[in-house]
Design a protein around this motif. Structure first.
Motif, PDB file in Angstrom:
ATOM      1  N   PHE A 199     -12.251   7.184   3.439  1.00  0.00           N
ATOM      2  CA  PHE A 199     -12.241   5.815   2.921  1.00  0.00           C
ATOM      3  C   PHE A 199     -12.543   5.797   1.424  1.00  0.00           C
ATOM      4  CE2 PHE A 199     -13.581   4.795   7.463  1.00  0.00           C
ATOM      5  CZ  PHE A 199     -12.288   4.497   7.860  1.00  0.00           C
ATOM      6  N   HIS A 203      -9.597  -2.521  -1.756  1.00  0.00           N
ATOM      7  CA  HIS A 203      -8.949  -2.355  -0.450  1.00  0.00           C
ATOM      8  C   HIS A 203      -9.933  -2.793   0.638  1.00  0.00           C
ATOM      9  CE1 HIS A 203      -7.135  -0.303   3.004  1.00  0.00           C
ATOM     10  NE2 HIS A 203      -6.013  -0.323   2.303  1.00  0.00           N
ATOM     11  N   MET A 213       0.847  -1.166   0.000  1.00  0.00           N
ATOM     12  CA  MET A 213       0.000   0.000   0.000  1.00  0.00           C
ATOM     13  C   MET A 213       0.897   1.234   0.000  1.00  0.00           C
ATOM     14  SD  MET A 213      -2.788   1.335   2.863  1.00  0.00           S
ATOM     15  CE  MET A 213      -3.182  -0.298   3.320  1.00  0.00           C
ATOM     16  N   LEU A 260      -2.161   6.143   0.355  1.00  0.00           N
ATOM     17  CA  LEU A 260      -3.334   5.339   0.724  1.00  0.00           C
ATOM     18  C   LEU A 260      -3.353   5.038   2.216  1.00  0.00           C
ATOM     19  CD1 LEU A 260      -3.755   2.745  -2.164  1.00  0.00           C
ATOM     20  CD2 LEU A 260      -5.035   4.833  -1.751  1.00  0.00           C
ATOM     21  N   ALA A 280      -4.502   8.143   4.067  1.00  0.00           N
ATOM     22  CA  ALA A 280      -5.943   8.369   3.921  1.00  0.00           C
ATOM     23  C   ALA A 280      -6.735   7.368   4.751  1.00  0.00           C
ATOM     24  CB  ALA A 280      -6.349   8.297   2.452  1.00  0.00           C
ATOM     25  N   PHE A 281      -6.295   6.111   4.746  1.00  0.00           N
ATOM     26  CA  PHE A 281      -6.981   5.091   5.539  1.00  0.00           C
ATOM     27  C   PHE A 281      -6.891   5.414   7.028  1.00  0.00           C
ATOM     28  CE2 PHE A 281      -7.047   1.108   7.943  1.00  0.00           C
ATOM     29  CZ  PHE A 281      -8.328   0.688   7.622  1.00  0.00           C
ATOM     30  N   ALA A 325     -10.606  -0.698   3.852  1.00  0.00           N
ATOM     31  CA  ALA A 325     -11.357   0.534   3.585  1.00  0.00           C
ATOM     32  C   ALA A 325     -12.817   0.224   3.272  1.00  0.00           C
ATOM     33  CB  ALA A 325     -10.713   1.319   2.441  1.00  0.00           C
ATOM     34  N   GLU A 331      -8.472   4.880  -5.411  1.00  0.00           N
ATOM     35  CA  GLU A 331      -7.163   4.392  -5.851  1.00  0.00           C
ATOM     36  C   GLU A 331      -7.099   2.868  -5.895  1.00  0.00           C
ATOM     37  OE1 GLU A 331      -4.486   6.261  -6.849  1.00  0.00           O
ATOM     38  OE2 GLU A 331      -5.806   7.997  -6.696  1.00  0.00           O
ATOM     39  N   ASP A 332      -7.779   2.236  -4.941  1.00  0.00           N
ATOM     40  CA  ASP A 332      -7.742   0.776  -4.840  1.00  0.00           C
ATOM     41  C   ASP A 332      -9.131   0.265  -4.466  1.00  0.00           C
ATOM     42  OD1 ASP A 332      -7.290  -1.897  -4.382  1.00  0.00           O
ATOM     43  OD2 ASP A 332      -5.761  -1.598  -2.840  1.00  0.00           O
ATOM     44  N   LYS A 388     -11.599   8.029  -0.690  1.00  0.00           N
ATOM     45  CA  LYS A 388     -10.344   8.395  -1.363  1.00  0.00           C
ATOM     46  C   LYS A 388      -9.475   7.153  -1.563  1.00  0.00           C
ATOM     47  CE  LYS A 388     -10.055  13.097   0.452  1.00  0.00           C
ATOM     48  NZ  LYS A 388      -9.313  13.980   1.356  1.00  0.00           N
ATOM     49  N   VAL A 389      -9.406   6.330  -0.537  1.00  0.00           N
ATOM     50  CA  VAL A 389      -8.637   5.089  -0.642  1.00  0.00           C
ATOM     51  C   VAL A 389      -9.225   4.211  -1.740  1.00  0.00           C
ATOM     52  CG1 VAL A 389      -7.932   2.980   0.549  1.00  0.00           C
ATOM     53  CG2 VAL A 389      -7.940   5.156   1.787  1.00  0.00           C
TER      54      VAL A 389
END
Length: 66
Positions: A28, A38, A1, A5, A8-9, A41, A34-35, A30-31
């Motif tokens: 969450f 996740h 990660m 990330l 943000a998490f 999240a 990107e993923d 925002k995370v």
């Protein structure tokens, strides 16, 4: 990660623990931008949504997390 990330998490977790679930959901999200897979999240966002009484939205986060 990535560091971004993780930051943000962690921000989301801290906000959720402080009871600021709307802001935690933003962090969450925002995370997840990107993923999308996740799992922490997804679960944490689902928890915050559930705390706000948004069960259907929470379920949509929990389902892919399990």
């Amino acid at each position: 990660m990535s560091h971004k990330l993780l930051a943000a998490f962690n921000e989301g977790v801290n906000l959720a623990m402080a009871g600021d679930h709307p802001s935690a959901i933003e962090a969450f999200s925002k995370v997840l931008e990107e993923d999308p897979r996740h799992t922490p999240a997804l679960s944490a966002k689902g928890f915050s949504l559930a705390r706000l009484g948004k069960a259907a939205q929470a379920l949509r986060c929990f389902q892919p997390a399990i």
